[in-house]
Each structure stands twice: as C-alpha cells, then as structure tokens.
Design an enzyme around this catalytic site. Structure first.
Site, PDB file in Angstrom:
ATOM      1  N   HIS A 109      17.949  14.561  43.237  1.00  0.00           N
ATOM      2  CA  HIS A 109      19.210  14.611  43.986  1.00  0.00           C
ATOM      3  C   HIS A 109      20.212  15.618  43.394  1.00  0.00           C
ATOM      4  O   HIS A 109      21.241  15.877  44.005  1.00  0.00           O
ATOM      5  CB  HIS A 109      19.809  13.207  44.103  1.00  0.00           C
ATOM      6  N   TYR A 133      26.339  10.995  42.860  1.00  0.00           N
ATOM      7  CA  TYR A 133      25.240  10.736  41.915  1.00  0.00           C
ATOM      8  C   TYR A 133      24.508  12.045  41.583  1.00  0.00           C
ATOM      9  O   TYR A 133      24.245  12.342  40.409  1.00  0.00           O
ATOM     10  CB  TYR A 133      24.289   9.705  42.547  1.00  0.00           C
TER      11      TYR A 133
HETATM   12  N1  LIG Z   1      13.502   5.443  39.680  1.00  0.00           N
HETATM   13  C1  LIG Z   1      13.510   6.639  40.235  1.00  0.00           C
HETATM   14  O1  LIG Z   1      12.727   6.927  41.126  1.00  0.00           O
HETATM   15  C2  LIG Z   1      14.468   7.698  39.749  1.00  0.00           C
HETATM   16  C3  LIG Z   1      14.530   8.896  40.467  1.00  0.00           C
HETATM   17  C4  LIG Z   1      15.376   9.894  39.995  1.00  0.00           C
HETATM   18  C5  LIG Z   1      16.106   9.710  38.836  1.00  0.00           C
HETATM   19  N2  LIG Z   1      16.037   8.517  38.188  1.00  0.00           N
HETATM   20  C6  LIG Z   1      16.867   8.348  36.989  1.00  0.00           C
HETATM   21  O2  LIG Z   1      16.090   7.754  35.968  1.00  0.00           O
HETATM   22  C7  LIG Z   1      16.883   6.847  35.208  1.00  0.00           C
HETATM   23  C8  LIG Z   1      16.249   5.470  35.214  1.00  0.00           C
HETATM   24  O3  LIG Z   1      16.091   5.068  36.564  1.00  0.00           O
HETATM   25  P1  LIG Z   1      15.740   3.556  36.931  1.00  0.00           P
HETATM   26  O4  LIG Z   1      15.088   3.601  38.269  1.00  0.00           O
HETATM   27  O5  LIG Z   1      15.068   2.891  35.801  1.00  0.00           O
HETATM   28  O6  LIG Z   1      17.212   2.983  37.128  1.00  0.00           O
HETATM   29  P2  LIG Z   1      17.683   1.469  37.000  1.00  0.00           P
HETATM   30  O7  LIG Z   1      18.959   1.363  37.795  1.00  0.00           O
HETATM   31  O8  LIG Z   1      16.589   0.537  37.331  1.00  0.00           O
HETATM   32  O9  LIG Z   1      18.011   1.328  35.445  1.00  0.00           O
HETATM   33  C9  LIG Z   1      19.136   1.902  34.861  1.00  0.00           C
HETATM   34  C10 LIG Z   1      19.440   1.086  33.619  1.00  0.00           C
HETATM   35  O10 LIG Z   1      20.617   1.645  33.012  1.00  0.00           O
HETATM   36  C11 LIG Z   1      21.389   0.555  32.550  1.00  0.00           C
HETATM   37  N3  LIG Z   1      22.776   0.976  32.458  1.00  0.00           N
HETATM   38  C12 LIG Z   1      23.678   1.158  33.468  1.00  0.00           C
HETATM   39  N4  LIG Z   1      24.869   1.488  32.974  1.00  0.00           N
HETATM   40  C13 LIG Z   1      24.735   1.512  31.626  1.00  0.00           C
HETATM   41  C14 LIG Z   1      25.627   1.774  30.570  1.00  0.00           C
HETATM   42  N5  LIG Z   1      26.921   2.075  30.817  1.00  0.00           N
HETATM   43  N6  LIG Z   1      25.165   1.703  29.300  1.00  0.00           N
HETATM   44  C15 LIG Z   1      23.869   1.383  29.046  1.00  0.00           C
HETATM   45  N7  LIG Z   1      22.971   1.103  30.018  1.00  0.00           N
HETATM   46  C16 LIG Z   1      23.405   1.183  31.292  1.00  0.00           C
HETATM   47  C17 LIG Z   1      21.214  -0.551  33.588  1.00  0.00           C
HETATM   48  O11 LIG Z   1      21.544  -1.821  33.048  1.00  0.00           O
HETATM   49  C18 LIG Z   1      19.738  -0.392  33.915  1.00  0.00           C
HETATM   50  O12 LIG Z   1      18.945  -1.226  33.111  1.00  0.00           O
HETATM   51  C19 LIG Z   1      18.278   6.883  35.829  1.00  0.00           C
HETATM   52  O13 LIG Z   1      19.078   7.788  35.088  1.00  0.00           O
HETATM   53  C20 LIG Z   1      18.039   7.406  37.216  1.00  0.00           C
HETATM   54  O14 LIG Z   1      19.174   8.074  37.735  1.00  0.00           O
HETATM   55  C21 LIG Z   1      15.240   7.509  38.609  1.00  0.00           C
END
Ligand SMILES: NC(=O)c1ccc[n+]([C@@H]2O[C@H](COP(=O)([O-])OP(=O)(O)OC[C@H]3O[C@@H](n4cnc5c(N)ncnc54)[C@H](O)[C@@H]3O)[C@@H](O)[C@H]2O)c1
Length: 262
Positions: A109, A133
């Site tokens: 994104h 985001y």
């Molecule tokens: N899952 C996907 O397909 C995908 C795609 C593109 C990018 N991402 C990126 O990968 C990363 C992980 O994705 P995900 O799917 O596991 O997301 P998720 O939302 O399942 O997990 C994110 C984690 O970050 C923690 N978090 C939030 N705010 C926080 C803070 N202030 N301090 C510490 N921890 C905090 C949450 O408690 C959660 O456990 C993210 O940065 C997301 O943007 C994921």
C-alpha cells in the site's frame, strides 16, 4: 543470535514464530499485547513509541524485525504516532544499542495507487500510497533508507502483499505471501547487507511484482497461490479489472475512506 520481533502477537508474528525458531536463536517478542513465550523465546510487553522501553528491549539483540503497528487504515493521528513515530523510535533505539540489522514491514500500500499494468512492477516502484496507512509505509521505507545512509545500518523494507495461511480472495491470487515464503524472505533479509526495498510475495503465477529484489538478497519463494484459484474463481468468477478492487495495486484500499477504520 537474538532477534527482537515487534508486533509479535499479530498475524504475521504468530505465523513466523515457529518458522524462525532455530537452535541457538532467541526470539524476543515485543508487543503492546502480552505474549506467552515458548522455548527459545522471551517476551516484552511494551509500546513501540516508548523510546526508553524499546531501547531496553534492544539489549543483546543482533537484529530487529519490526512488524508492530497499525496494519490497516485508521485515524491519521494514530497512524502518525504508532507507524511513523514508532518506526523512528525502533530504528533509533537500534542505532543507539549498536544493532546493525533491521527488517521493516512496509506494505504494497506504499505504492498501492499505481494502476495494474501488464508487466511486473519493480521492487523500487515509486511511492504512491493509497491510504494514510500507505503513507506511513512510505515513511517507514524512507526512515530505513535514512538510517542506512546516515549510520550504515543494514535495512530491508518488505513491501508485503497478503500474508495469511491461504489466499483470502481473488486479489490474493496475485499478492499472496505464504507463511513459509514469508519466513524464507525474513531469513534472506536478515542476511542482507545495504538497503533494499523488496516485494513480499510468493511465486504466484498471477503475481504483478518483480522477483528481482528478492532474488538479489537470496530469497527464492516456493509457493504459488494458483492452487487455490479453482475454488476462488468458482466462488467469485475471474477478476474484473474494471472493478476498483482489481484496477490498482492496492485493491480496495484505493477506494476506502481515508482515516476510517475498516
Ligand atoms: N498481513 C499482511 O498481509 C500485511 C501486508 C502488508 C503489510 N503488513 C505489515 O506487516 C506488519 C505485521 O502485520 P500483521 O498482519 O501481523 O498485523 P497485525 O495487526 O495482526 O499485528 C500487528 C501487531 O502490532 C501490535 N501493535 C500495534 N500497535 C503497537 C504498538 N504501539 N507497540 C507495539 N505493538 C503494537 C499489535 O498488538 C499487533 O499484535 C504490519 O506492520 C503490517 O502493516 C502486513
């Protein structure tokens, strides 16, 4: 080797924990949500925006995998504080603690507003965010680049597609990153030197993103979402490229209200 994993309680953190486990390796799991550590793991409950707590969590760490933050669109203030400021806090704590290697979770994104084209988009496709985001992921990549240029840190920013146990929808036939490939990509990133932007995607038949950046750091994806195509196409039909969910790289994020929670 000790790896600090932020956001370890989340979807990707949970999928990666067993896949990154190795003899002689410790995963230090940091999240705002409490995590129960298993064998070869340690847990830290902290906020990535808390500079003191994050610096303390860097002690005896060799590499950081920064996943923590908002993973979907939400209010600008929250995105700015947690995703942008939090990433600066993590990088700066790594610098102060002498941790040379950081892998950052960016996202498709960051460049989601580019229209889909016939060819495969390069890993360094220019920033064109589709949401607040997405803007935060552009900033994540920029901060990684800055800390590499200024301090010589090895930083890989992963433009992750859709990392789930299986492709959840038609778009993911192109964007899927299987959990096993995600672990392969993280391992390759942990061994890379320099600064890299790399698409986080499996070897999908329908992928839109170049494999070159991954190859350059030794990532060889082995999974292909195509094996899920028959059932997804039977349920939803072939993707309609006129549909906003398929017209641009970022899919439905491109038409979502800015700052609104899903
Ligand atoms: N899952 C996907 O397909 C995908 C795609 C593109 C990018 N991402 C990126 O990968 C990363 C992980 O994705 P995900 O799917 O596991 O997301 P998720 O939302 O399942 O997990 C994110 C984690 O970050 C923690 N978090 C939030 N705010 C926080 C803070 N202030 N301090 C510490 N921890 C905090 C949450 O408690 C959660 O456990 C993210 O940065 C997301 O943007 C994921």
């Amino acid at each position: 080797m000790r790896i600090l994993v932020t956001g370890a309680a989340g979807g990707i953190g949970t999928l990666l924990r067993p896949r990154l486990a190795r003899p002689g390796r410790t995963l230090r799991l940091l999240d705002v949500v409490a995590v129960e550590p298993g064998e070869g793991e340690e847990a830290v409950t902290a906020d990535v925006t808390d500079a003191e707590a994050v610096l303390a969590a860097m002690r005896d760490v060799d590499a950081v995998l920064h996943l923590g933050g908002h993973s979907l669109e939400t209010a600008w203030e929250r995105i700015l504080h947690v995703n942008v400021h939090g990433t600066q806090v993590v990088l700066d704590a790594a610098r102060k603690a002498g941790v040379r290697r950081v892998v950052l979770a960016s996202s498709n994104h960051a460049a989601g507003f580019h229209p889909r084209t016939a060819g495969e988009a390069p890993d360094d496709l220019s920033a064109r965010p589709d949401t607040y985001y997405g803007v935060s992921k552009v900033a994540t990549e920029s901060l990684g680049s800055l800390y590499h240029d200024r301090f010589g840190m090895d930083v890989v920013a992963l433009r992750i597609g859709t990392c789930e146990t299986r492709p959840p929808d038609l778009r993911a036939l192109s964007t899927w990153l299987s959990p096993d490939d995600c672990a392969r990509l993280v391992e390759a990133s942990l061994a890379a030197t320099g600064f890299h932007l790399v698409w986080g995607v499996s070897a999908n038949t329908r992928r839109w993103w170049s494999p070159d950046g991954g190859r350059a750091i030794g990532y060889e994806p082995q999974d292909d979402a195509e094996r899920y195509a028959p059932e997804l196409i039977a349920a939803h039909g072939e993707p309609d490229l006129a549909d906003p969910a398929h017209a641009r790289l970022g899919g439905s994020f491109c038409v979502q209200e800015l700052g609104a929670d899903l």
